[in-house]
Design an enzyme around this catalytic site. Structure first.
Site, short mmCIF file in Angstrom:
data_model
loop_
_atom_site.label_atom_id
_atom_site.label_comp_id
_atom_site.label_asym_id
_atom_site.label_seq_id
_atom_site.Cartn_x
_atom_site.Cartn_y
_atom_site.Cartn_z
N ASN A 46 -5.36 -4.91 -6.59
CA ASN A 46 -6.59 -4.32 -6.06
C ASN A 46 -6.54 -2.80 -5.95
O ASN A 46 -7.58 -2.15 -6.04
CB ASN A 46 -6.86 -4.94 -4.67
N ASP A 100 0.86 -1.19 0.00
CA ASP A 100 0.00 0.00 0.00
C ASP A 100 0.89 1.24 0.00
O ASP A 100 2.06 1.20 0.41
CB ASP A 100 -0.92 0.02 1.24
N ILE A 160 -19.44 -0.82 -2.71
CA ILE A 160 -19.05 -1.53 -1.49
C ILE A 160 -18.78 -0.48 -0.41
O ILE A 160 -18.17 0.56 -0.67
CB ILE A 160 -17.76 -2.36 -1.73
N THR A 197 -16.83 1.10 1.82
CA THR A 197 -15.43 1.24 2.26
C THR A 197 -15.16 2.64 2.81
O THR A 197 -14.01 3.02 2.98
CB THR A 197 -14.46 0.93 1.11
N TYR A 226 -12.44 6.49 -14.70
CA TYR A 226 -12.61 5.26 -13.90
C TYR A 226 -13.20 4.15 -14.78
O TYR A 226 -12.70 3.02 -14.81
CB TYR A 226 -13.51 5.56 -12.71
N LYS A 282 -11.32 0.66 -15.78
CA LYS A 282 -11.85 -0.63 -15.32
C LYS A 282 -12.22 -1.53 -16.51
O LYS A 282 -12.04 -2.75 -16.45
CB LYS A 282 -13.04 -0.42 -14.37
#
Ligand SMILES: NC(=O)c1ccc[n+]([C@@H]2O[C@H](COP(=O)([O-])OP(=O)(O)OC[C@H]3O[C@@H](n4cnc5c(N)ncnc54)[C@H](O)[C@@H]3O)[C@@H](O)[C@H]2O)c1
Length: 253
Positions: free
Chosen positions: A94, A41, A193, A195, A160, A164
């Site tokens: 990810n 990360d 999701i 997050t 985005y 993707k």
């Protein structure tokens, strides 16, 4: 197979963006299934927290500071897995970022380049560094975290959506180039999701977003992490180049 089965026993996995919501869940599920995990990360504290959660639960993990937009960092990440754990079986790309909603004609070059450099260059640099290690290992699996927006558009999300969709395409390309050498690649496509980003939504926006999912809610990171661990299992031998929605039915409407 139950969620407590150690179906990744003996495997070595890396996860980029492993300090964030979905990436942390993936890393924890890999460890719970028996894999040794390299958590990568940009955010050192967040990555270290994931490692702490894994080791507190009896798993094995280490943190490697990584900017996925750097080809050098991508190579260093794989080198770390090889030097500490001796091999690489599973790579989960990810890490990704979403831009502020902006109509396409108003997107400036800097925003376009920033999203492409992390979401698309990052996955390319990652796989380019990971594939030789997987080949040396006699095979392995790459899981790329795309999105439902790898299949459809969404208002204001041009860079985005473009990245993707490209990640889904790159995933298919790995299958075409490397299936006969034992490397599998799968793209997963989460819908919305929880997050943290949903904290900025007002109640009306949140309700509208939830209604777009036939299941009537957004997903939990856990609902992505558990599936990513499953598709990384070495017995999924004939699944290659696939796009798997994890979306509460979002794309089925
Ligand atoms: N949350 C959602 O609704 C959703 C839906 C579909 C797909 N996704 C995808 O799932 C992935 C993870 O998203 P999330 O919601 O967990 O995000 P998040 O913001 O919660 O976590 C992302 C993590 O990636 C790290 N990161 C950011 N830039 C990085 C870089 N250049 N190098 C290395 N690490 C970096 C961040 O520090 C953070 O820890 C992303 O690819 C995202 O596009 C998310």
């Amino acid at each position: 197979m139950t969620s407590t089965a150690r179906f990744l026993e003996g495997q070595v996995a890396l996860v980029t963006g492993g300090g964030g919501g979905i990436g942390r869940s993936i890393a924890c599920h890999y460890a719970k299934a028996g894999a040794r995990v390299v958590v990568a990360d940009l955010d050192d504290d967040a990555g270290a927290e994931t490692v702490r959660q894994i080791t507190d639960a009896g798993g094995t993990a280490l943190f490697q500071h990584t900017d996925v937009a750097s080809a050098e960092d991508a190579r260093a990440l794989v080198a770390k897995a090889l030097s500490v754990y001796g091999k690489l079986d599973i790579a989960c790309n990810n890490a990704g970022v979403a831009p502020p909603a902006t109509p396409l004609a108003e997107i400036d070059d800097a925003l376009w380049r920033r999203i492409l450099s992390i979401n698309l260059d990052g996955v390319f640099y990652g796989m380019r560094a990971q594939i030789p290690a997987l080949l040396d290992n006699g095979g392995g699996v790459i899981v790329n975290v795309a999105s439902i927006l790898g299949q459809v558009g969404f208002p204001g999300m041009a860079p985005y959506v473009a990245t993707k969709h490209a990640v889904v395409g790159l995933t298919k390309q790995v299958a075409v180039d490397y299936a006969d050498k034992g490397v599998r690649a799968i793209a997963v496509g989460p819908a919305f999701i929880k997050t943290g980003m949903e904290n900025n939504l007002d109640p009306e926006e949140r309700s509208a977003l939830e209604t777009e999912h036939p299941v009537g809610r957004m997903g939990e990171p856990e609902e992505v992490g558990s599936v990513v661990a499953m598709v990384s299992a070495p017995n999924w031998t004939f699944v290659n180049g696939a796009y798997l929605p994890i979306d509460g039915g979002y794309l089925s409407r």
